[in-house]
Enzyme design. Structure first.
Site, PDB file in Angstrom:
ATOM      1  N   HIS A  88       6.581  -0.103   4.536  1.00 37.37           N
ATOM      2  CA  HIS A  88       5.929  -1.380   4.246  1.00 37.37           C
ATOM      3  C   HIS A  88       4.793  -1.657   5.228  1.00 37.37           C
ATOM      4  O   HIS A  88       4.415  -2.817   5.420  1.00 37.37           O
ATOM      5  CB  HIS A  88       6.938  -2.543   4.304  1.00 37.37           C
ATOM      6  CG  HIS A  88       8.004  -2.466   3.259  1.00 37.37           C
ATOM      7  ND1 HIS A  88       9.124  -1.673   3.399  1.00 37.37           N
ATOM      8  CD2 HIS A  88       8.115  -3.076   2.051  1.00 37.37           C
ATOM      9  CE1 HIS A  88       9.882  -1.801   2.325  1.00 37.37           C
ATOM     10  NE2 HIS A  88       9.292  -2.649   1.488  1.00 37.37           N
ATOM     11  N   ALA A 147       0.826  -1.209   0.000  1.00 36.93           N
ATOM     12  CA  ALA A 147       0.000   0.000   0.000  1.00 36.93           C
ATOM     13  C   ALA A 147       0.858   1.256   0.000  1.00 36.93           C
ATOM     14  O   ALA A 147       0.476   2.286  -0.570  1.00 36.93           O
ATOM     15  CB  ALA A 147      -0.930  -0.001   1.215  1.00 36.93           C
TER      16      ALA A 147
END
Length: 673
Positions: A463, A418
């Protein structure tokens, strides 16, 4: 037309527009040679190109005046922002205000055309016939202004076109200007010179104000692309003989108007007609006929109907066939599997059944099968043409789906984390999400974007991020955020059969259920026929209405569902806490949420995002607004701390994000209010 628009400036400039004046020769030279099986991505100055496709002045003027019968967008977008699906014309998917963004969708079309040929599939948007012309290989054409070539997304498109040797023509119209900045100020080289840096992208430069030269050059290039299936760039020098747009007038800043007028293509094409046997009388008759048509069409367009207020609410989405939960969710004798495998098996079943389905993204190819093994074995089973790696190009990964969908394919693509979605947001917002609405329903983008999300095992600041509040603020896409494998598989199937764009947020910490307290994410694998519609929340833990005991509703999704269930169990309050798993963030099942809160009287919204300015906080506000008379306490939220990033250190990470213990504390605070 340009002269008429200028003569009626005050009337037609209510809505901004630009015209092709000075660019006509190259545009017509191209437009006359495209076929119905071809795809074109014009830019906002390409009205002459549209006329050469067979679009009428009346059609263009309906869009100029934002009329209801505007054939492109029904009055929703600007002049010369076309979308066409006519059987007898080149296909034009939705066009944004194309300053380079169109290069990726156009290249996605070329990638899709190549895939159709390799797989022996027909394009459902093109009528098949036995005519000689219809047997010619289709091409994609991307029209660009030279200034837009400096956009990074254009570079991504060129890179992929060369890497995969795609059948695409990039037509770059170079008039030497951005708006008020000229080429010397803003470009180190022109597009022809820039193209030399892409090995395998052949390029030529021509006088785009000379119709004969332009026609012959384009004819040769198109023939080459149809036969050899490789990319080509044509750099056409043209003068800009009109305003940048109706709102930015040339006399304010141009210092080259006399020189530009000396290169006017119109006297040149008139002389070429004389040289080829037309008489002055015949040319004059053509001119008079054109003026009469333009004037008549303008007067007719002025009288055309305007959109009604209710027309605002049309074609934001195409209808989906998946409206009910169907199939076996828990087949007898089936084994429990982890969440990541439920997704993997869903994609495998879809690819086995549908040759139109393909998967691409970073590291999903056969060598690795995804950094979370979410695509493991798929390349080996279906081949490198259907499952393949891309360069580090999030914009291309996302935006190419516009083109792939436009030729009848169903791409499943992945952004690796994302945290990496940001370069792809321009395409998601500008191209993908608005295509159905601004094409008046002609071109919904049928795609699935998978996004591994959330904090897991000291992933650190790049992350671990949660981004759902950004995604939910993009209208025109559907968004799933499942908490378990069965839901993920059912929603993946529903997303595939949905003709609209879908983003599936998949929490990395639930993939393998290695995080303590997430065993509930594992599921008996649903049967192949199982589908779960969007917009149907799950009352995961249901209670009854109680008068003498404090009760609350917890609303969550993804990892938050597990924190809520674990907190409820550890507090020994399973009879006092109703837990709702939203499953999808858009469409949102408000009915189930409001019904529960009105029953319990208190509500806690749990999210992993920092709660300030979040989707969760907005939902809490909506619940407060709709359920105010039934509430015994303010609707509360709990999320991560409002810090810029999730730190790498384990202690700092745990301090940052919610947990079962933190949710338990918040539950007690709310119950004791």
């Amino acid at each position: 037309m340009a002269e008429l628009y200028e003569a009626n400036f005050k009337q037609v400039s209510k809505y901004v527009h630009a015209t092709s004046r000075g660019h006509e020769a190259i545009q017509i030279a191209l437009g006359m040679q495209l076929l119905p099986q071809d795809y074109a991505f014009p830019y906002y100055r390409d009205d002459a190109m549209l006329l050469s496709f067979g679009v009428t002045p009346y059609d263009l003027m309906l869009q100029l005046l934002a009329k209801k019968d505007d054939p492109f967008s029904a009055g929703k977008t600007y002049y010369s922002h076309p979308s066409l699906k006519d059987a007898d014309k080149p296909k034009i998917p939705h066009q944004s205000s194309a300053t380079g963004m169109q290069a990726i969708p156009a290249t996605g079309v070329a990638m899709g055309l190549k895939y159709l040929e390799e797989q022996g599939l027909n394009n459902p948007h093109v009528i098949q016939s036995n005519s000689d012309e219809s047997q010619l290989n289709p091409i994609s054409v991307c029209s660009l202004g030279d200034a837009s070539v400096t956009e990074g997304e254009v570079s991504e498109a060129f890179q992929m076109a060369v890497l995969k040797q795609m059948p695409i023509l990039y037509l770059v119209q170079d008039n030497g200007w951005d708006i008020s900045a000229n080429a010397a100020e803003t470009r180190a080289q022109n597009a022809f010179e820039y193209a030399k840096g892409f090995k395998g992208l052949e390029a030529i430069t021509i006088d785009g104000a000379n119709f004969t030269e332009s026609y012959q050059a384009i004819q040769k290039v198109i023939a080459t692309i149809r036969k050899e299936r490789r990319p080509f760039l044509v750099h056409a020098k043209v003068p800009l003989l009109n305003h940048h747009t109706s709102g930015v007038r040339m006399e304010w800043y141009r210092d080259d108007l006399e020189e530009a007028r000396s290169r006017d293509p119109y006297p040149v094409i008139k002389q070429q007609l004389l040289d080829n046997g037309f008489s002055s009388k015949e040319i004059e008759a053509i001119e008079n006929s054109a003026k009469t048509t333009v004037q008549t069409d303008y007067e007719k367009a002025l009288k055309a109907e305007d959109p009604k207020p209710e027309d605002l609410f049309t074609n934001d989405f195409a209808p989906t066939p998946i409206t009910e939960e169907k199939g076996e969710r828990s087949p007898k004798g089936a084994e429990k599997v982890v969440m990541v495998d439920c997704a993997l098996f869903a994609v495998e079943e879809l690819m086995r059944k549908h040759k139109e389905c393909l998967l691409y993204g970073q590291d999903v190819g056969g060598r690795l099968g995804g950094v979370f093994r979410e695509a493991a074995t798929l390349a080996q089973k279906f081949g490198d043409d259907r499952v393949f790696n891309t360069p580090i190009q999030e914009a291309f990964i996302v935006g190419s789906t516009v083109g792939m969908s436009a030729v009848g394919l169903k791409p499943i693509v992945e952004v690796q984390f994302a945290d990496y979605i940001w370069p792809g947001l321009n395409q998601l917002f500008t191209e993908v999400s608005r295509s159905c609405y601004l094409s008046n329903g002609k071109w919904p983008v049928s795609m699935i974007l998978r996004v591994p999300i959330g904090a897991y095992g000291s992933g650190g600041p790049y992350h671990s991020s949660s981004v759902e509040s950004v995604i939910t603020n993009i209208r025109g896409i559907k968004i799933a955020y499942p908490s378990n494998g069965a839901d993920l598989k059912g929603l993946m199937k529903a997303a595939y059969y949905d003709p609209n764009p879908v983003v599936i947020l998949e929490h990395k910490g639930l993939y393998w259920s290695k995080v303590p307290g997430t065993q509930g994410a594992t599921s008996i694998e649903p049967a192949e026929d199982y589908v779960l519609p969007f917009g149907k929340a799950w009352v995961l833990q249901e209670i009854w209405k109680q008068e003498n005991v404090e009760t609350i509703t917890i609303v969550s999704y993804g990892m938050g569902v597990h924190w809520a269930m674990n907190a409820s169990e550890e507090l020994g309050m399973k009879d006092q806490i109703e837990v709702i798993d939203l499953r999808t963030l858009y469409p949102l099942d408000e009915e189930t949420v409001m019904k529960s809160v009105k029953k319990t009287g208190k509500c806690l919204v749990v999210t992993e995002e920092p709660s300030n300015n979040s989707f969760a906080r907005a939902l809490a506000g909506k619940i407060q607004e709709d359920c105010f008379k039934f509430l015994d306490a303010p609707v509360m939220t709990i999320g991560s701390e409002n810090m810029p990033a999730i730190p790498l250190n384990t202690t700092l990470e745990q301090t940052m994000i919610p947990s079962t213990e933190k949710v338990m504390t918040k539950i007690n605070e709310l119950l004791n209010y």
